[in-house]
Design a protein around this motif. Structure first.
Motif, mmCIF file in Angstrom:
data_model
loop_
_atom_site.group_PDB
_atom_site.id
_atom_site.type_symbol
_atom_site.label_atom_id
_atom_site.label_comp_id
_atom_site.label_asym_id
_atom_site.label_seq_id
_atom_site.Cartn_x
_atom_site.Cartn_y
_atom_site.Cartn_z
ATOM 1 N N ALA A 158 -118.064 59.679 -30.385
ATOM 2 C CA ALA A 158 -117.868 61.011 -30.981
ATOM 3 C C ALA A 158 -117.269 61.979 -29.977
ATOM 4 C CB ALA A 158 -119.192 61.547 -31.501
ATOM 5 N N GLU A 159 -116.509 62.890 -30.512
ATOM 6 C CA GLU A 159 -115.895 63.968 -29.737
ATOM 7 C C GLU A 159 -116.214 65.257 -30.480
ATOM 8 O OE1 GLU A 159 -111.370 65.399 -28.876
ATOM 9 O OE2 GLU A 159 -111.729 63.290 -29.201
ATOM 10 N N SER A 160 -116.558 66.287 -29.737
ATOM 11 C CA SER A 160 -116.939 67.534 -30.381
ATOM 12 C C SER A 160 -116.703 68.682 -29.409
ATOM 13 C CB SER A 160 -118.417 67.471 -30.802
ATOM 14 O OG SER A 160 -118.772 68.590 -31.575
ATOM 15 N N GLY A 161 -117.217 69.849 -29.764
ATOM 16 C CA GLY A 161 -117.066 70.999 -28.894
ATOM 17 C C GLY A 161 -118.070 72.073 -29.230
ATOM 18 N N VAL A 162 -118.264 72.957 -28.265
ATOM 19 C CA VAL A 162 -119.075 74.149 -28.464
ATOM 20 C C VAL A 162 -118.116 75.324 -28.340
ATOM 21 C CG1 VAL A 162 -120.977 75.554 -27.594
ATOM 22 C CG2 VAL A 162 -121.143 73.045 -27.540
ATOM 23 N N PHE A 163 -118.006 76.091 -29.413
ATOM 24 C CA PHE A 163 -117.120 77.249 -29.438
ATOM 25 C C PHE A 163 -117.888 78.502 -29.032
ATOM 26 C CE2 PHE A 163 -115.348 74.777 -33.176
ATOM 27 C CZ PHE A 163 -114.257 74.286 -32.489
ATOM 28 N N PHE A 164 -117.204 79.419 -28.390
ATOM 29 C CA PHE A 164 -117.773 80.742 -28.144
ATOM 30 C C PHE A 164 -116.641 81.739 -28.109
ATOM 31 C CE2 PHE A 164 -117.312 78.509 -24.159
ATOM 32 C CZ PHE A 164 -116.795 79.412 -23.263
ATOM 33 N N GLN A 165 -116.996 82.979 -28.366
ATOM 34 C CA GLN A 165 -116.038 84.057 -28.568
ATOM 35 C C GLN A 165 -114.965 83.599 -29.549
ATOM 36 O OE1 GLN A 165 -116.056 84.480 -24.462
ATOM 37 N NE2 GLN A 165 -117.027 86.473 -24.522
ATOM 38 N N ALA A 166 -115.469 82.896 -30.560
ATOM 39 C CA ALA A 166 -114.590 82.291 -31.550
ATOM 40 C C ALA A 166 -114.294 83.265 -32.683
ATOM 41 C CB ALA A 166 -115.256 81.027 -32.111
ATOM 42 N N PRO A 167 -113.049 83.273 -33.155
ATOM 43 C CA PRO A 167 -112.682 84.100 -34.299
ATOM 44 C C PRO A 167 -113.025 83.377 -35.593
ATOM 45 C CG PRO A 167 -110.783 82.904 -33.538
ATOM 46 C CD PRO A 167 -111.911 82.552 -32.597
ATOM 47 N N LEU A 168 -112.968 84.081 -36.696
ATOM 48 C CA LEU A 168 -113.174 83.439 -37.992
ATOM 49 C C LEU A 168 -111.980 82.588 -38.401
ATOM 50 C CD1 LEU A 168 -114.895 86.127 -40.240
ATOM 51 C CD2 LEU A 168 -115.828 83.970 -39.405
ATOM 52 N N HIS A 169 -110.792 82.964 -37.970
ATOM 53 C CA HIS A 169 -109.580 82.285 -38.425
ATOM 54 C C HIS A 169 -108.718 81.917 -37.215
ATOM 55 C CE1 HIS A 169 -110.731 83.554 -42.396
ATOM 56 N NE2 HIS A 169 -110.848 84.793 -41.943
ATOM 57 N N GLY A 170 -107.802 81.021 -37.438
ATOM 58 C CA GLY A 170 -106.922 80.565 -36.373
ATOM 59 C C GLY A 170 -107.463 79.292 -35.758
ATOM 60 N N ARG A 171 -106.708 78.737 -34.859
ATOM 61 C CA ARG A 171 -107.130 77.518 -34.165
ATOM 62 C C ARG A 171 -108.161 77.930 -33.118
ATOM 63 N NH1 ARG A 171 -103.362 72.911 -31.437
ATOM 64 N NH2 ARG A 171 -105.075 71.469 -31.036
ATOM 65 N N ILE A 172 -109.415 77.721 -33.434
ATOM 66 C CA ILE A 172 -110.525 78.277 -32.663
ATOM 67 C C ILE A 172 -110.427 77.927 -31.192
ATOM 68 C CG2 ILE A 172 -113.031 78.288 -32.394
ATOM 69 C CD1 ILE A 172 -113.111 77.732 -35.457
ATOM 70 N N SER A 173 -110.083 76.670 -30.878
ATOM 71 C CA SER A 173 -110.053 76.231 -29.480
ATOM 72 C C SER A 173 -108.916 76.861 -28.689
ATOM 73 C CB SER A 173 -109.950 74.710 -29.403
ATOM 74 O OG SER A 173 -108.750 74.260 -30.017
ATOM 75 N N HIS A 174 -107.959 77.494 -29.363
ATOM 76 C CA HIS A 174 -106.853 78.144 -28.659
ATOM 77 C C HIS A 174 -106.901 79.665 -28.757
ATOM 78 C CE1 HIS A 174 -105.268 74.045 -28.878
ATOM 79 N NE2 HIS A 174 -104.648 74.389 -27.768
ATOM 80 N N VAL A 175 -107.678 80.185 -29.703
ATOM 81 C CA VAL A 175 -107.821 81.627 -29.834
ATOM 82 C C VAL A 175 -109.095 82.075 -29.131
ATOM 83 C CG1 VAL A 175 -108.033 83.547 -31.457
ATOM 84 C CG2 VAL A 175 -106.522 81.633 -31.990
ATOM 85 N N GLY A 176 -110.187 81.351 -29.370
ATOM 86 C CA GLY A 176 -111.444 81.571 -28.662
ATOM 87 C C GLY A 176 -111.561 80.542 -27.542
ATOM 88 N N TYR A 177 -112.782 80.143 -27.245
ATOM 89 C CA TYR A 177 -113.030 79.160 -26.192
ATOM 90 C C TYR A 177 -113.756 77.960 -26.791
ATOM 91 C CZ TYR A 177 -112.296 83.048 -22.928
ATOM 92 O OH TYR A 177 -111.781 84.098 -22.231
ATOM 93 N N GLU A 178 -113.485 76.777 -26.230
ATOM 94 C CA GLU A 178 -114.217 75.571 -26.589
ATOM 95 C C GLU A 178 -114.547 74.792 -25.331
ATOM 96 O OE1 GLU A 178 -113.671 71.191 -28.668
ATOM 97 O OE2 GLU A 178 -112.180 72.738 -29.097
#
Length: 185
Positions: free
Chosen positions: A28-48
């Motif tokens: 499995a591959e996954s991530g923990v997002f933070f300072q994430a927006p509701l929309h957009g590519r989360i890992s490139h707009v917020g942090y992962e």
């Protein structure tokens, strides 16, 4: 369907200490997002922070700030159905520190990275689902004092234009008259 998906907090956070344990199964591959927006590519707009996935020291390795900053060292317990990993993310803008199993895998000033410096300082916390089993437990957060101002601040002085400057191509004349801003060509 709508893959990958994520589970997010209902509140937004700026500065915090986030701790959890996680375990990946079957590659499995996954991530923990933070300072994430509701929309957009989360890992490139917020942090992962990448969890699971390939080992090593690349931008997609466990402990990486996904697609931006590789981990300082490989510290994950990979693909063991029995072993949980301890993850701690400390965001105290602009400082970001990530520990994985007690080892420092990120220690950076986000302002010093072109791909991170303009990302939001306020956003959701999220857990990513990419279709293979990832187990999370003991997920907890401690807020740190926010630095984003949540109060109104006057931008226009009723007497002069202090704090303002004309753009290079601006041909208008700006002035304060009777406490009001006036722009004229």
């Amino acid at each position: 369907g709508n893959w990958p998906t994520w589970l997010r907090t209902t509140e937004v956070f700026e500065n915090f200490v986030l701790r959890m344990e996680y375990k990946t199964r079957f590659g499995a591959e996954s991530g923990v997002f933070f300072q994430a927006p509701l929309h957009g590519r989360i890992s490139h707009v917020g942090y992962e922070v990448q969890i699971g996935g390939p080992g090593g020291l690349k931008n997609h390795s466990t402990g990486a700030i996904f697609d931006a900053v590789p981990p300082l060292q490989a510290a994950a317990r990979h693909y063991s159905d029995e072993a949980f990993n301890d993850l701690e993310i400390v965001m105290n803008w602009p400082s970001l520190k990530v520990r994985l199993n007690g080892q420092l895998v990120q220690d950076l000033d986000v302002r010093e990275h072109d791909s991170l410096r303009y990302r939001p300082r306020l956003g959701y916390i999220g857990l990513q689902d990419r279709g293979k089993p990832v187990l999370f437990r003991n997920v907890r957060i401690k807020r740190l004092p926010d630095q984003v101002r949540d109060e109104w601040q006057a931008l226009l002085n009723a007497e002069n234009l202090e704090g303002w400057s004309n753009s290079e191509k601006n041909t208008a004349k700006w002035s304060i008259e009777n406490g009001e801003l006036l722009g004229e060509q």
